[in-house]
Write a protein that holds these residues in place. Structure first.
Motif, PDB file in Angstrom:
ATOM      1  N   UNK A 149      -7.845  -4.331  18.142  1.00  0.00           N
ATOM      2  CA  UNK A 149      -6.174  -3.552  18.821  1.00  0.00           C
ATOM      3  C   UNK A 149      -5.017  -4.225  18.740  1.00  0.00           C
ATOM      4  N   UNK A 150      -5.421  -5.977  19.140  1.00  0.00           N
ATOM      5  CA  UNK A 150      -4.492  -6.525  19.271  1.00  0.00           C
ATOM      6  C   UNK A 150      -3.455  -7.392  17.865  1.00  0.00           C
ATOM      7  N   UNK A 151      -4.800  -7.359  16.549  1.00  0.00           N
ATOM      8  CA  UNK A 151      -4.928  -7.382  14.877  1.00  0.00           C
ATOM      9  C   UNK A 151      -3.715  -6.302  14.540  1.00  0.00           C
ATOM     10  N   UNK A 152      -4.601  -5.351  14.761  1.00  0.00           N
ATOM     11  CA  UNK A 152      -3.728  -4.306  13.971  1.00  0.00           C
ATOM     12  C   UNK A 152      -2.567  -3.921  14.255  1.00  0.00           C
ATOM     13  N   UNK A 153      -1.790  -4.130  15.578  1.00  0.00           N
ATOM     14  CA  UNK A 153      -1.017  -4.160  15.963  1.00  0.00           C
ATOM     15  C   UNK A 153      -0.357  -4.947  15.679  1.00  0.00           C
ATOM     16  N   UNK A 154      -0.261  -6.059  15.310  1.00  0.00           N
ATOM     17  CA  UNK A 154       1.044  -6.838  15.014  1.00  0.00           C
ATOM     18  C   UNK A 154       1.314  -7.092  13.637  1.00  0.00           C
ATOM     19  N   UNK A 155       0.274  -6.567  13.078  1.00  0.00           N
ATOM     20  CA  UNK A 155       0.235  -6.210  11.453  1.00  0.00           C
ATOM     21  C   UNK A 155       1.302  -4.944  11.333  1.00  0.00           C
ATOM     22  N   UNK A 156       0.618  -3.546  11.736  1.00  0.00           N
ATOM     23  CA  UNK A 156       1.626  -2.727  12.004  1.00  0.00           C
ATOM     24  C   UNK A 156       3.486  -2.766  12.636  1.00  0.00           C
ATOM     25  N   UNK A 157       3.065  -3.819  13.160  1.00  0.00           N
ATOM     26  CA  UNK A 157       4.163  -4.138  14.168  1.00  0.00           C
ATOM     27  C   UNK A 157       5.101  -4.964  11.980  1.00  0.00           C
ATOM     28  N   UNK A 158       4.526  -5.085  11.332  1.00  0.00           N
ATOM     29  CA  UNK A 158       5.209  -6.503  10.273  1.00  0.00           C
ATOM     30  C   UNK A 158       5.193  -5.441   9.085  1.00  0.00           C
ATOM     31  N   UNK A 159       4.230  -4.035   8.845  1.00  0.00           N
ATOM     32  CA  UNK A 159       4.483  -3.229   8.106  1.00  0.00           C
ATOM     33  C   UNK A 159       6.420  -2.457   8.414  1.00  0.00           C
ATOM     34  N   UNK A 160       6.195  -2.039   9.355  1.00  0.00           N
ATOM     35  CA  UNK A 160       7.381  -1.660  10.515  1.00  0.00           C
ATOM     36  C   UNK A 160       8.584  -2.629   9.292  1.00  0.00           C
ATOM     37  N   UNK A 161       8.748  -3.510   9.368  1.00  0.00           N
ATOM     38  CA  UNK A 161       9.614  -3.965   9.055  1.00  0.00           C
ATOM     39  C   UNK A 161       9.288  -4.155   7.582  1.00  0.00           C
ATOM     40  N   UNK A 162       8.917  -3.285   6.961  1.00  0.00           N
ATOM     41  CA  UNK A 162       8.515  -3.841   5.234  1.00  0.00           C
ATOM     42  C   UNK A 162       8.156  -5.322   4.856  1.00  0.00           C
ATOM     43  N   UNK A 163       7.607  -5.805   5.792  1.00  0.00           N
ATOM     44  CA  UNK A 163       7.009  -7.132   5.526  1.00  0.00           C
ATOM     45  C   UNK A 163       5.619  -7.380   4.892  1.00  0.00           C
ATOM     46  N   UNK A 164       5.124  -6.722   5.429  1.00  0.00           N
ATOM     47  CA  UNK A 164       3.585  -6.471   4.952  1.00  0.00           C
ATOM     48  C   UNK A 164       2.873  -4.992   4.776  1.00  0.00           C
ATOM     49  N   UNK A 165       2.410  -4.976   3.748  1.00  0.00           N
ATOM     50  CA  UNK A 165       1.368  -3.397   3.151  1.00  0.00           C
ATOM     51  C   UNK A 165       0.149  -3.285   3.976  1.00  0.00           C
ATOM     52  N   UNK A 166      -0.574  -3.212   4.712  1.00  0.00           N
ATOM     53  CA  UNK A 166      -1.949  -3.157   5.104  1.00  0.00           C
ATOM     54  C   UNK A 166      -3.073  -1.873   4.097  1.00  0.00           C
ATOM     55  N   UNK A 167      -3.172  -2.641   3.029  1.00  0.00           N
ATOM     56  CA  UNK A 167      -3.576  -2.149   2.066  1.00  0.00           C
ATOM     57  C   UNK A 167      -4.957  -2.314   1.605  1.00  0.00           C
ATOM     58  N   UNK A 168      -6.000  -2.748   2.870  1.00  0.00           N
ATOM     59  CA  UNK A 168      -7.334  -2.824   2.815  1.00  0.00           C
ATOM     60  C   UNK A 168      -7.980  -3.525   4.459  1.00  0.00           C
ATOM     61  N   UNK A 169      -8.970  -2.447   5.075  1.00  0.00           N
ATOM     62  CA  UNK A 169      -9.870  -2.075   6.108  1.00  0.00           C
ATOM     63  C   UNK A 169     -11.367  -2.830   6.037  1.00  0.00           C
ATOM     64  N   UNK A 170     -11.458  -4.315   6.197  1.00  0.00           N
ATOM     65  CA  UNK A 170     -13.023  -4.380   5.517  1.00  0.00           C
ATOM     66  C   UNK A 170     -13.629  -5.943   6.568  1.00  0.00           C
ATOM     67  N   UNK A 171     -14.931  -5.933   6.162  1.00  0.00           N
ATOM     68  CA  UNK A 171     -16.086  -6.757   6.807  1.00  0.00           C
ATOM     69  C   UNK A 171     -17.334  -7.885   5.759  1.00  0.00           C
ATOM     70  N   UNK A 172     -18.284  -8.629   6.494  1.00  0.00           N
ATOM     71  CA  UNK A 172     -19.056  -8.270   5.112  1.00  0.00           C
ATOM     72  C   UNK A 172     -20.259  -8.536   6.725  1.00  0.00           C
ATOM     73  N   UNK A 173     -21.639  -8.279   5.206  1.00  0.00           N
ATOM     74  CA  UNK A 173     -22.577  -7.879   5.777  1.00  0.00           C
ATOM     75  C   UNK A 173     -23.788  -9.376   6.184  1.00  0.00           C
ATOM     76  N   UNK A 174     -24.598  -9.446   7.257  1.00  0.00           N
ATOM     77  CA  UNK A 174     -25.020 -10.495   7.820  1.00  0.00           C
ATOM     78  C   UNK A 174     -26.562 -10.981   6.995  1.00  0.00           C
ATOM     79  N   UNK A 175     -27.025  -9.894   7.239  1.00  0.00           N
ATOM     80  CA  UNK A 175     -28.220  -9.325   6.533  1.00  0.00           C
ATOM     81  C   UNK A 175     -28.359  -7.874   5.375  1.00  0.00           C
TER      82      UNK A 175
END
Ligand SMILES: *Cc1c(COP(=O)(O)O)cnc(C)c1O
Length: 391
Positions: A149-175
Motif C-alpha cells: 500500500x505505501x509503495x502504491x500510494x507513493x507512486x500514485x502521488x507522483x502520478x498525480x503530479x504527472x511525474x510518473x505513469x504506473x504502467x506495470x504491476x509485476x512479480x516473479x516466480x520462485x518455483x
C-alpha cells in the motif's frame, strides 16, 4: 572457424545461431496466446551477445526487451534498439535521467526508488514509465505485501503530479520450474490480490506480468498481459527434468567450439593435468583443448576421482574431460582414435546434431544451464550465424 565478420581463424569461439533465437521467440509468442513477449537479455543476453540477440528477439516478434542492470538497457538504446524496454534492478543513485531520456521503463519495489525516479522526472520534464513490483512469494526483490500500500500510494502521488505513469504491476516466480508445486498457485493468488488492491486504489496498468520461461511454457494461468522469457528464448529448458527444448519447439542458439591444439600418445598409468586426478588406464591418445576456466569453461567439469568429467564431441564421438580443467586448457582422452591437431571439438551445442548440451555440462558441474551459457569470457570470440541483418 571464422571470427565474427572477420576472416581470421581462431582456436575457439562461442557460436550463436541468431535464427534459433528468432525462431524460439516466435514459438514462445505463439505459446503465449494473447500475452506479449518480453525477451530478457540481461547478462549479455545470457552470454549470447546483448545487441545481436536483442535484434533476433525482435525479429521473432518480441515487443518488449528486459534487462536487470540499467547499463545494459542504455547500451541497447545506444545501439539503436527501439521498442519497449524495461530494466529492474537498481541501487540508490542510478542514472535515472539517462534512463528517462532513453525511454526505458523502470521498476520500483520500495518508495526510495519512486522518490529518486520522481526527482529525475522533475529535473528532466519527462514522465517516467514505472512498474511496481510485489513480492508474491519469491522472497527476493518486490515489496512485501505489508509494504505494497505505501509503495502504491507513493507512486500514485507522483502520478498525480504527472511525474510518473504506473504502467506495470509485476512479480516473479520462485518455483515455476516445478509447474505443479503449490507455491505457484499461492503466488498467482498473491499477485492477483496485489493487482486488485492497486486497481482499487486507481492504478490502471498497461501490463500485469508474472511469468518467466517456465511459466510461459507450462503455466498458462500465469501469462496475464506479458510473459518474460529468458532462458527459453535461447533454446534451453528451465526445467530439464520436465521437458527438453525439443519437446516445446525450441533449439539451442549457442554452441562452444574449439580445435585440438595437440594430440599425443601416452602409456598406461600416465597422470593427466594438475593433481593427476585422472590416470590413463591403458596406452591412449590424449587431445589438448585450448580452452580453460579463464574462457569460462567451469573447473567443476573436471574428470577424475569418481567424477566422469563433462562431455565433449570430438571425431564424431562424445568423450569426457580427463583431469582438471586448467586456466587455458583441458585434456580429453581419445583412446585409439586417430585425431589430429586442428580437429574440431564441440563442448556443447544442439542435441539434435549429436552434440552434448549446455544442460549436460550443467549436470556434470552440478549447476544450471543458465550459469553455463552466461559464463563465457569476453576473450572468447562470438561468431554469429543465421541472421546477417542482425549484426
Ligand atoms: C531473469 C528473469 C526472468 C527470465 O527468467 P527465465 O527463467 O530465464 O525465463 C524473468 N523475470 C525476471 C525478473 C528475471 O530476473
Amino acid at each position: 572457424m571464422d571470427d565474427h565478420r572477420g576472416g581470421a581463424v581462431s582456436h575457439a569461439a562461442v557460436r550463436i545461431d541468431l535464427s534459433a533465437i528468432r525462431d524460439n521467440v516466435a514459438e514462445l509468442r505463439a505459446r503465449a496466446g494473447a500475452a506479449d513477449v518480453m525477451v530478457v537479455v540481461k547478462g549479455d543476453a545470457y552470454g549470447h551477445g546483448l545487441v545481436p540477440a536483442a535484434r533476433a528477439a525482435q525479429a521473432g516478434g518480441a515487443t518488449w526487451l528486459g534487462t536487470a542492470a540499467l547499463s545494459e538497457a542504455l547500451a541497447l538504446r545506444a545501439a539503436g534498439i527501439g521498442g519497449r524496454l524495461m530494466s529492474w534492478l537498481f541501487a540508490p543513485g542510478e542514472r535515472w535521467t539517462d534512463a528517462l531520456a532513453a525511454g526505458i521503463d523502470v521498476s520500483a519495489s520500495a518508495p526510495w526508488t519512486v522518490e529518486e525516479i520522481t526527482a529525475a522526472a522533475r529535473e528532466t520534464g519527462r514522465t517516467a514509465r514505472l512498474h511496481l513490483k510485489v513480492d508474491s512469494g519469491l522472497g527476493r526483490s518486490g515489496a512485501p505485501e505489508a509494504d505494497w500500500p505505501a509503495l502504491i500510494d507513493t507512486a500514485l502521488k507522483a502520478q498525480a503530479e504527472g511525474l510518473v505513469n504506473v504502467v506495470g504491476l509485476w512479480s516473479h516466480f520462485a518455483i515455476a520450474d516445478s509447474p505443479r508445486h503449490p507455491t505457484n498457485t499461492a503466488q498467482i493468488a498473491a499477485f492477483e490480490n496485489a493487482v486488485a488492491w492497486a486497481e482499487a486504489r486507481g492504478v490502471r496498468p498497461e501490463v500485469r506480468h508474472l511469468a518467466n520461461s517456465a511459466a510461459a511454457l507450462l503455466l498458462p494461468r500465469a501469462h496475464f498481459d506479458l510473459v518474460r522469457t529468458g532462458l527459453a528464448s535461447y533454446g534451453l529448458s528451465p526445467m530439464p527434468d520436465v521437458v527438453g527444448p525439443g519437446d516445446v519447439g525450441l533449439r539451442p542458439a549457442m554452441s562452444v567450439r574449439a580445435r585440438l591444439a595437440l594430440v599425443k600418445r601416452v602409456p598406461a598409468g600416465h597422470g593427466v593435468s594438475y593433481g593427476h586426478v585422472y590416470i590413463t588406464d591403458r596406452e591412449t591418445n590424449l587431445g589438448l583443448v585450448p580452452l580453460g576456466y579463464a574462457d569460462g569453461v567451469p573447473r567443476h567439469g573436471s574428470g577424475g576421482e569418481g567424477d566422469p568429467g563433462a562431455p565433449v564431441l570430438v571425431g564424431g564421438r562424445v568423450r569426457r574431460v580427463a583431469g582438471r580443467v586448467c586456466m587455458d586448457q583441458f585434456v580429453v582422452d581419445l583412446g585409439d582414435d586417430d585425431l589430429r591437431a586442428g580437429d574440431e571439438v564441440v563442448l556443447f551445442g544442439d542435441a539434435a546434431a549429436g552434440e552434448p548440451t549446455a544442460q549436460d555440462w550443467a549436470q556434470a558441474c552440478r549447476t544450471i544451464s543458465y550459469e553455463i551459457v552466461t559464463r563465457f569470457a569476453p576473450r572468447m570470440p562470438r561468431t554469429y550465424i543465421g541472421m546477417e541483418e542482425a549484426l
